[in-house]
Design a protein around this motif. Structure first.
Motif, short mmCIF file in Angstrom:
data_model
loop_
_atom_site.label_atom_id
_atom_site.label_comp_id
_atom_site.label_asym_id
_atom_site.label_seq_id
_atom_site.Cartn_x
_atom_site.Cartn_y
_atom_site.Cartn_z
N TYR A 1 0.84 -1.21 0.00
CA TYR A 1 0.00 0.00 0.00
C TYR A 1 0.88 1.26 0.00
N LEU A 2 1.91 1.28 0.82
CA LEU A 2 2.81 2.44 0.88
C LEU A 2 3.54 2.65 -0.43
N ARG A 3 3.98 1.55 -1.03
CA ARG A 3 4.78 1.64 -2.24
C ARG A 3 3.93 1.99 -3.46
N VAL A 4 2.79 1.30 -3.62
CA VAL A 4 1.99 1.44 -4.83
C VAL A 4 0.97 2.58 -4.74
N GLU A 5 0.21 2.60 -3.65
CA GLU A 5 -0.85 3.61 -3.55
C GLU A 5 -0.35 4.96 -3.04
N LYS A 6 0.54 4.93 -2.06
CA LYS A 6 1.06 6.18 -1.51
C LYS A 6 2.26 6.69 -2.31
N GLY A 7 2.93 5.80 -3.04
CA GLY A 7 4.05 6.21 -3.87
C GLY A 7 5.26 6.68 -3.08
N LEU A 8 5.48 6.07 -1.89
CA LEU A 8 6.61 6.50 -1.06
C LEU A 8 7.93 6.06 -1.66
N SER A 9 8.98 6.80 -1.35
CA SER A 9 10.31 6.46 -1.85
C SER A 9 10.84 5.21 -1.15
N GLN A 10 11.88 4.64 -1.74
CA GLN A 10 12.48 3.43 -1.17
C GLN A 10 13.06 3.70 0.22
N ASN A 11 13.64 4.88 0.40
CA ASN A 11 14.22 5.22 1.70
C ASN A 11 13.15 5.33 2.78
N THR A 12 12.03 5.99 2.45
CA THR A 12 10.93 6.14 3.41
C THR A 12 10.32 4.78 3.73
N LEU A 13 10.16 3.97 2.70
CA LEU A 13 9.61 2.62 2.89
C LEU A 13 10.52 1.80 3.80
N ALA A 14 11.82 1.91 3.59
CA ALA A 14 12.78 1.17 4.43
C ALA A 14 12.68 1.60 5.89
N SER A 15 12.40 2.89 6.12
CA SER A 15 12.24 3.40 7.48
C SER A 15 11.01 2.77 8.15
N TYR A 16 9.90 2.69 7.42
CA TYR A 16 8.70 2.02 7.95
C TYR A 16 9.00 0.56 8.27
N GLN A 17 9.67 -0.10 7.35
CA GLN A 17 9.96 -1.53 7.53
C GLN A 17 10.83 -1.78 8.76
N ARG A 18 11.80 -0.91 8.97
CA ARG A 18 12.68 -1.04 10.13
C ARG A 18 11.91 -0.84 11.44
N ASP A 19 11.06 0.19 11.47
CA ASP A 19 10.28 0.47 12.67
C ASP A 19 9.33 -0.68 13.00
N LEU A 20 8.65 -1.18 11.98
CA LEU A 20 7.63 -2.21 12.21
C LEU A 20 8.23 -3.58 12.47
N LYS A 21 9.41 -3.83 11.91
CA LYS A 21 10.10 -5.10 12.19
C LYS A 21 10.46 -5.18 13.67
N ASN A 22 11.01 -4.09 14.22
CA ASN A 22 11.38 -4.07 15.64
C ASN A 22 10.15 -4.12 16.55
N TYR A 23 9.08 -3.46 16.10
CA TYR A 23 7.83 -3.46 16.86
C TYR A 23 7.24 -4.88 16.93
N LYS A 24 7.23 -5.55 15.79
CA LYS A 24 6.69 -6.92 15.75
C LYS A 24 7.53 -7.85 16.61
N LEU A 25 8.84 -7.67 16.57
CA LEU A 25 9.75 -8.49 17.38
C LEU A 25 9.43 -8.34 18.87
N PHE A 26 9.17 -7.10 19.28
CA PHE A 26 8.81 -6.84 20.68
C PHE A 26 7.49 -7.54 21.03
#
Length: 295
Positions: free
Chosen positions: A11-36
């Motif tokens: 959704y972020l990549r296709v519909e929101k059109g976010l850049s790869q760097n911004t998408l990577a930031s989301y992925q990093r935040d949510l990966k750590n959150y899910k791990l917790f």
């Protein structure tokens, strides 16, 4: 849980059109959150996440010494994700509701003293590249432009007879910034004697070009600035933004109107400009402590 994350990233990549760097930031935040959630809260379904879990995770980040800016960004990522899950009917309630975003730490920007500015601008401009370098530094200090705005300037943006430069700032907002006489002279010298030699037969309307006649890049300018500060003996770290900070601070120290400085910097909110008044007060305190016999 992973399927929901994959759908959110899509959704972020296709519909929101976010850049790869911004998408990577989301992925990093949510990966750590899910791990917790999985390892510490023992949760394996998003609909089991409660407000207390989110708060606990943010407290943990704070205990780890994360800055308030990092925690605020993380909360923004979590909020976007949970709101996505609500819209997709995967969960009924958003656990991030009514959780306050921590206030960002306001660090005072680092500035150069007028003496250091004189040092920086005293470079000996004799050949096409040093003439160009001096013109760029003079323009940055004279206008407070961001480096991205500087390297995006076109010849048509200059109005030297009228004494101003036109630039497009954030959000493609146009603004007109005055040019001082010294900066005008340096730019005129560059255009008359250097730019043509650097451009040679290439077709470009970029104002500042590299030794190959191509538009200058941010990294290229950063390297130039580092070389010059080393040459003139300025030991503190100087970034392109340091000149912008110095421009604003020195104007305010010499009595400029805050609204005028806001307009020249292209700030949409005057509170962003007001931080420079704090820098001025901080510098006054340093001067007082240094020079007053009973400080």
């Amino acid at each position: 849980m992973e399927d929901a994350l994959s759908d959110f990233y899509h959704y972020l990549r296709v519909e929101k059109g976010l850049s790869q760097n911004t998408l990577a930031s989301y992925q990093r935040d949510l990966k750590n959150y899910k791990l917790f959630l999985v390892k510490e809260a023992k949760i394996d379904q998003w609909n089991l996440v409660k407000r207390g879990h989110v708060q606990h995770y943010l407290y943990q980040l704070n205990d780890q010494g994360k800055s308030s800016a990092t925690i605020a960004r993380t909360l923004s990522s979590l909020r976007s994700f949970h709101q996505f899950l609500v819209r997709e009917y995967r969960i009924s309630d958003d656990p991030t509701l009514h959780i306050d975003t921590p206030k960002k730490d306001k660090k005072l920007p680092k500035v150069l003293s007028p003496l250091e500015i004189e040092k920086l601008l005293s470079i000996n401009a004799q050949d096409p590249l040093t003439i160009r370098n001096k013109a760029m530094l003079e323009m940055l200090y004279a206008t407070g432009l961001r480096v991205s705005e500087l390297i995006s300037l076109k010849l048509s943006d200059l109005h030297l007879t009228m004494g101003f430069v036109r630039c497009l700032g954030k959000g493609s907002k146009e603004r007109i910034v005055p040019l001082g006489d010294i900066a005008k002279e340096s730019i005129e010298l560059y255009i008359q004697f250097s730019r043509e030699q650097l451009v040679q037969n290439k077709q470009t309307d970029a104002l500042f070009v590299n030794q190959h006649g191509k538009p200058l890049t941010r990294q290229g300018f950063g390297n130039i600035l580092k070389t010059i500060t080393d040459q003139v003996g300025i030991r503190k770290e100087v970034t392109p933004h340091t000149l912008r900070h110095s421009f604003a601070t020195h104007l305010l120290e010499n009595g400029a109107d805050l609204r005028a400085v806001q307009e020249m910097l292209g700030h949409s909110d005057i509170s962003t400009t007001q931080i420079y008044t704090q820098v001025s007060k901080s510098r006054l305190k340093d001067i007082y402590r240094t020079h007053h016999p009973r400080a």
